[in-house]
Design an enzyme around this catalytic site. Structure first.
Site, mmCIF file in Angstrom:
data_model
loop_
_atom_site.group_PDB
_atom_site.id
_atom_site.type_symbol
_atom_site.label_atom_id
_atom_site.label_comp_id
_atom_site.label_asym_id
_atom_site.label_seq_id
_atom_site.Cartn_x
_atom_site.Cartn_y
_atom_site.Cartn_z
ATOM 1 N N TRP A 123 1.069 -1.085 0.121
ATOM 2 C CA TRP A 123 0.322 0.259 0.164
ATOM 3 C C TRP A 123 0.700 1.273 -0.185
ATOM 4 O O TRP A 123 1.644 1.338 0.867
ATOM 5 C CB TRP A 123 -0.828 0.110 1.508
ATOM 6 C CG TRP A 123 -2.104 1.123 1.669
ATOM 7 C CD1 TRP A 123 -2.953 1.972 0.574
ATOM 8 C CD2 TRP A 123 -1.475 2.001 2.294
ATOM 9 N NE1 TRP A 123 -2.815 3.194 1.254
ATOM 10 C CE2 TRP A 123 -2.257 3.544 1.555
ATOM 11 C CE3 TRP A 123 -0.390 2.812 2.989
ATOM 12 C CZ2 TRP A 123 -2.242 4.229 2.749
ATOM 13 C CZ3 TRP A 123 -0.368 4.224 4.097
ATOM 14 C CH2 TRP A 123 -1.318 4.763 3.972
ATOM 15 N N ASP A 125 -15.169 9.479 -0.397
ATOM 16 C CA ASP A 125 -16.062 8.518 0.662
ATOM 17 C C ASP A 125 -16.592 9.640 1.836
ATOM 18 O O ASP A 125 -16.361 10.782 2.096
ATOM 19 C CB ASP A 125 -14.948 8.422 1.295
ATOM 20 C CG ASP A 125 -15.477 7.312 2.435
ATOM 21 O OD1 ASP A 125 -16.364 6.317 2.445
ATOM 22 O OD2 ASP A 125 -14.521 6.059 2.579
ATOM 23 N N LYS A 169 -15.363 7.441 -9.438
ATOM 24 C CA LYS A 169 -14.771 6.527 -8.564
ATOM 25 C C LYS A 169 -14.685 5.274 -7.545
ATOM 26 O O LYS A 169 -15.334 5.381 -6.758
ATOM 27 C CB LYS A 169 -13.636 7.472 -7.618
ATOM 28 C CG LYS A 169 -12.577 7.029 -7.057
ATOM 29 C CD LYS A 169 -11.878 8.127 -6.013
ATOM 30 C CE LYS A 169 -10.345 7.737 -4.842
ATOM 31 N NZ LYS A 169 -10.199 8.516 -4.189
ATOM 32 N N TRP A 170 -14.171 4.320 -8.547
ATOM 33 C CA TRP A 170 -14.677 2.705 -7.722
ATOM 34 C C TRP A 170 -13.995 2.301 -7.120
ATOM 35 O O TRP A 170 -12.651 1.885 -7.642
ATOM 36 C CB TRP A 170 -15.151 2.060 -9.083
ATOM 37 C CG TRP A 170 -15.423 0.899 -8.523
ATOM 38 C CD1 TRP A 170 -14.854 -0.617 -8.169
ATOM 39 C CD2 TRP A 170 -16.961 -0.211 -9.382
ATOM 40 N NE1 TRP A 170 -15.870 -1.300 -8.351
ATOM 41 C CE2 TRP A 170 -17.300 -1.465 -9.119
ATOM 42 C CE3 TRP A 170 -17.804 0.428 -10.186
ATOM 43 C CZ2 TRP A 170 -18.387 -2.412 -9.143
ATOM 44 C CZ3 TRP A 170 -18.848 -0.282 -10.280
ATOM 45 C CH2 TRP A 170 -18.826 -1.369 -9.791
ATOM 46 N N ASP A 171 -14.459 2.829 -5.351
ATOM 47 C CA ASP A 171 -12.793 2.239 -4.814
ATOM 48 C C ASP A 171 -13.361 0.705 -4.620
ATOM 49 O O ASP A 171 -14.366 -0.318 -4.187
ATOM 50 C CB ASP A 171 -13.286 3.173 -3.738
ATOM 51 C CG ASP A 171 -11.467 2.554 -2.899
ATOM 52 O OD1 ASP A 171 -10.618 2.156 -3.657
ATOM 53 O OD2 ASP A 171 -11.767 3.834 -2.418
ATOM 54 N N ASN A 194 -11.357 -1.677 -0.919
ATOM 55 C CA ASN A 194 -10.587 -0.861 0.218
ATOM 56 C C ASN A 194 -9.743 -2.384 1.192
ATOM 57 O O ASN A 194 -9.507 -2.115 2.068
ATOM 58 C CB ASN A 194 -10.419 -0.094 0.573
ATOM 59 C CG ASN A 194 -10.222 1.613 -0.440
ATOM 60 O OD1 ASN A 194 -9.316 1.290 0.143
ATOM 61 N ND2 ASN A 194 -11.263 1.937 -0.068
ATOM 62 N N CYS A 247 -9.678 2.492 -8.877
ATOM 63 C CA CYS A 247 -9.640 2.782 -7.297
ATOM 64 C C CYS A 247 -8.952 1.519 -6.523
ATOM 65 O O CYS A 247 -10.235 0.448 -6.647
ATOM 66 C CB CYS A 247 -10.287 3.719 -6.714
ATOM 67 S SG CYS A 247 -8.626 3.918 -4.950
ATOM 68 N N ASP A 252 -2.080 5.940 -3.257
ATOM 69 C CA ASP A 252 -2.985 6.376 -2.218
ATOM 70 C C ASP A 252 -1.225 7.837 -1.487
ATOM 71 O O ASP A 252 -1.843 9.203 -0.486
ATOM 72 C CB ASP A 252 -2.532 6.169 -0.523
ATOM 73 C CG ASP A 252 -4.709 5.479 -1.083
ATOM 74 O OD1 ASP A 252 -5.170 6.446 -1.384
ATOM 75 O OD2 ASP A 252 -5.150 5.109 -0.241
#
Ligand code: DGJ
Length: 738
Positions: free
Chosen positions: A206, A374, A483-485, A487, A532, A554
């Site tokens: 990350w 978000d 924005k398609w995240d 996580n 993303c 990030d």
């Protein structure tokens, strides 16, 4: 172009500058004779020269039943299988109807046709499409059959002549009377005749994705793979091999990639006979597939390219190929809007007034798209809650999402929105209603990442929910960008819908994801989607097929971004990289870099700003206005120009883009550390027209008075105390020329 020479039993696949030659050996084994610089005439003599000259079988080697001089352990094969004496890393393992894992796939025929693989629309997976009117594409399918069961293994090659790319995939057609189990199935295998190569991989974690590593290949197997459920920030599926000995050293090189977003596996083996075996495909770890009788399994499509002009040219080939055959036609060559993203400006702490203030300030500096990240839905004020409840928090937005979006549009900007559609929070309405939709193994501890669980995308009812709710938001709120995240990494791979086929979960999840993309992205063709995954955890060709850009990392620190963006550019075009100017001290590294430096790095990509622009001083605002004007003027070159890079002796980095007509070029010199009285940097412009004359100008840049601290007093008539009132007043309105 694809030619078959019946007499020589050879297929000659030709691109603009490369040749790929396949030969059918005696019994029907499929042999690779050559992949490299173009051979113009394939005739008896040239083939004879390429054919390996076998002596006798070697010592304790296993030999072919019909030819005691041939041991498959040393032949360069196109696709190899178990039980025939090839002890190298094998691309396939099938448990046959009789329970054995031996196979003997022998060539029985072929077809060739114009265009891409005929079945690509039915595989449920992304693929290298035909682009706009590219008529020079051809496909070859070599049919091989298992001598005992008749099971078919089709080796499929598609030749993208203009782009110097050949793609490959494998199809297993279970024509037997019972189910078979596939434990491993690679999309491609390539055996090269010698071992003197270096392997380039793009690894990280990350916030430090795609750091380039170069490894000298030695005896053994070098694996580049992911097991996290996605293509991952750990090891990107893109690799290169560069010859590093002999006449072609540092010129002759190969690139490989996979159009797939899940667990992948690339392996390069240096065998006992000093040959190289390369393969790429779905990671066999965490994969198995029961293939029922009369059904087919199609692998993801793998990409290969060769260049005799070094790895930089190979990267440019990849850029052109991706921009033409992976990125959707509707986004080809399109300029991307300069965006403001509120994430690092506000995190979860916002309301309508704060957002509108940000939007107005963004508009004033020339930003074109406002992205609400978000925290806009459910009760999402921390990352512990609400994923899955995609209903706007009207208290925070001061009304509905549609009303908020309209307010942004009234300012003259487009409106974009963040989603994380693949996830569910345990603290959510969705979880209360459908706890069984979350990915968990019954009666086992569930492992979470960022307090969230995966939704079980292998199930249709779950996908239907996601499609409806995301599409509803897009339509109702007039959203121009998503924005398609995503996580977290995958654990607990288990579906209540898969019974005893749990080994299929990871691949089925990715097929489910692609189904979502088909029904959301393709249903909203005018919306710009940016992929993303905690930054660049899923930077791959599968995502790019649907979404023309991806949030690169990030880590927005300019110095870190040099490595991240340059590593990414080895395999992916600049147009695909989201790159933002953020605040200092940087939120990830606490480093201070100047506003100009932050822009200079971010403009080599799809530019955005991700800081509280309402807090820019008057002087900084002026700088940002100039930056955005500059970017807009050269946006096409930054996104689609040929990219060159160089590291100078002192570690400084040069990045350069050149327009396709070679009329315009922009070059950046990035000095990692300031040095005193250092030698002059010598910069060589690359890729220009040698017969043209170029006018060279520097982009005027500014530097803050603050940066000089107390030193500024050496030239000022009045004393300016560092961090004092006077300094801050001057700093607000005035900048020095840099
Ligand atoms: C991870 C992304 O990479 C960030 O840019 C941001 O969107 C956060 N997720 C939001 O949760």
């Amino acid at each position: 172009m694809i030619e078959y020479n019946e007499k020589l039993r050879c297929y000659h696949l030709q691109t603009k500058s490369t040749s790929y030659i396949i030969h059918i050996l005696g019994k029907g084994y499929v042999e690779n004779l050559y992949y490299g610089k173009k051979i113009n005439s394939v005739n008896d003599e040239s083939i004879n020269a390429l054919l390996e000259k076998n002596g006798t079988g070697y010592g304790n080697s296993v030999v072919c039943p019909e030819d005691a001089t041939c041991t498959l352990d040393s032949v360069s094969l196109e696709y190899s299988f178990e039980g025939t004496g090839d002890y190298r890393n094998l691309p396939i393992q099938i448990v046959m109807p009789g329970g054995e894992t031996s196979a003997e796939f022998i060539s029985t025929g072929y077809t060739t046709y114009k265009g891409i693989f005929k079945q690509c629309n039915t595989t449920g997976m992304p693929y290298a499409h035909a682009g706009i009117n590219d008529e020079a594409i051809e496909t070859l399918e070599i049919i091989t059959k298992d001598t005992k069961t008749g099971i078919i293994c089709k080796l499929v090659y598609t030749v993208y002549e203009k782009c110097d790319v050949i793609t490959r995939r494998v199809v297993i057609d279970n024509v037997s009377n019972s189910a078979i189990k596939i434990n491993k199935i690679m999309s491609m295998q390539l055996d090269l005749p010698d071992k003197h190569y270096r392997m380039y991989t793009y690894d990280g974690m990350w916030a430090r994705e795609r750091m380039q590593h170069i490894k000298q290949l030695e005896s053994g197997i070098f694996v580049n793979a992911s097991t996290t459920g996605s293509s991952s920030n750990r090891h990107n599926p893109y690799i290169m091999l560069e010859k590093n000995k002999g006449r072609e050293a540092f010129k002759s090189c190969y690139a490989f990639n996979l159009i797939y977003s899940g667990n992948h596996y690339e392996a390069v083996e240096v065998s006992g006979y000093d040959k190289l075996r390369i393969m790429s495909g779905i990671n066999p770890d965490k994969f198995e597939w029961t293939l029922d009788k009369e059904t087919e399994f199609v692998t993801p499509e793998a990409i290969m390219s060769y260049s005799n002009e070094g790895v930089e040219m190979l990267s440019q080939t990849m850029h052109r190929f991706i921009n033409t055959h992976i990125i959707a036609n509707r986004w080809q060559g399109k300029e991307r809007p300069v965006l403001i993203n509120n994430w690092e400006a506000t995190y979860f702490d916002f309301n309508e007034a704060r957002l509108m203030k940000l939007a107005r300030a963004a508009k004033e500096v020339g930003i074109e798209l406002f992205v609400l990240d978000d925290g806009w839905f459910g009760d999402r004020n921390t990352d512990k809650t609400s994923l899955g409840d995609w209903n706007a928090n009207e208290r925070k937005l001061g009304g509905s999402l549609a009303t908020f979006s309209r307010k942004i549009e009234e300012l003259g900007m487009k409106f974009g929105l963040w989603f994380e559609p693949e996830m569910i929070s345990e603290e959510s309405e969705l979880y209360k209603a459908h706890p069984d939709w979350a990915v968990k193994v019954p009666q086992r501890t569930t492992y979470t990442g960022r307090n969230q669980l995966f939704l079980d995308l292998t199930r249709t009812e779950v996908r239907d929910y996601v499609v409806d709710i995301v599409n509803k938001n897009i339509k109702e709120a007039h959203i121009s960008y998503v924005k398609w995240d995503m996580n977290r990494h995958l654990t607990d791979a288990y579906s209540l819908g898969l019974g005893s086929r749990q080994g299929e979960f990871s691949h089925r999840y990715i097929l489910g994801l692609y189904d979502l993309f088909e029904r959301i992205v393709e249903e909203n063709p005018e919306v710009l989607f940016e992929g993303c995954s905690s930054g660049g955890n899923r930077f791959d060709l599968g995502i790019l097929y649907y979404m023309p850009q991806i949030w690169t990392s990030d880590d927005t620190d300019a110095n870190e971004r040099i490595d991240i963006q340059q590593g990414t550019a080895a395999g992916y075009p600049l147009s695909t990289m989201g790159a933002h100017v953020s605040a200092v001290p940087n939120h990830q590294t606490l480093r201070n870099t100047s506003l100009e430096t932050r822009f200079n790095v971010a403009c080599f990509g799809a530019l955005g700003y991700e800081l509280d622009v309402t807090r820019l001083t008057k002087a900084e605002k002026k700088i940002v206005i100039n930056q955005i004007e500059f970017y807009k003027e050269y946006r096409k070159v930054f996104l689609y120009g040929d990219f060159y890079y160089e590291e100078l002796d002192d570690g400084s980095i040069v990045w350069q883009v050149v327009s396709s007509d070679k009329n315009v070029s922009v070059l950046m010199l990035y000095q990692r550390l300031a040095r005193v009285n250092s030698a002059h940097a010598v910069i060589r412009f690359a890729g220009l027209d040698k017969d043209a004359e170029y006018e060279i100008t520097n982009r005027p840049q500014s530097i803050s008075v603050k940066q000089f601290g107390e030193l500024v007093n050496q030239v000022t008539p009045v004393h300016i105390t560092e961090a004092g009132v006077l300094q801050s007043i001057i700093n607000k309105v005035y900048m020095l020329d840099s």
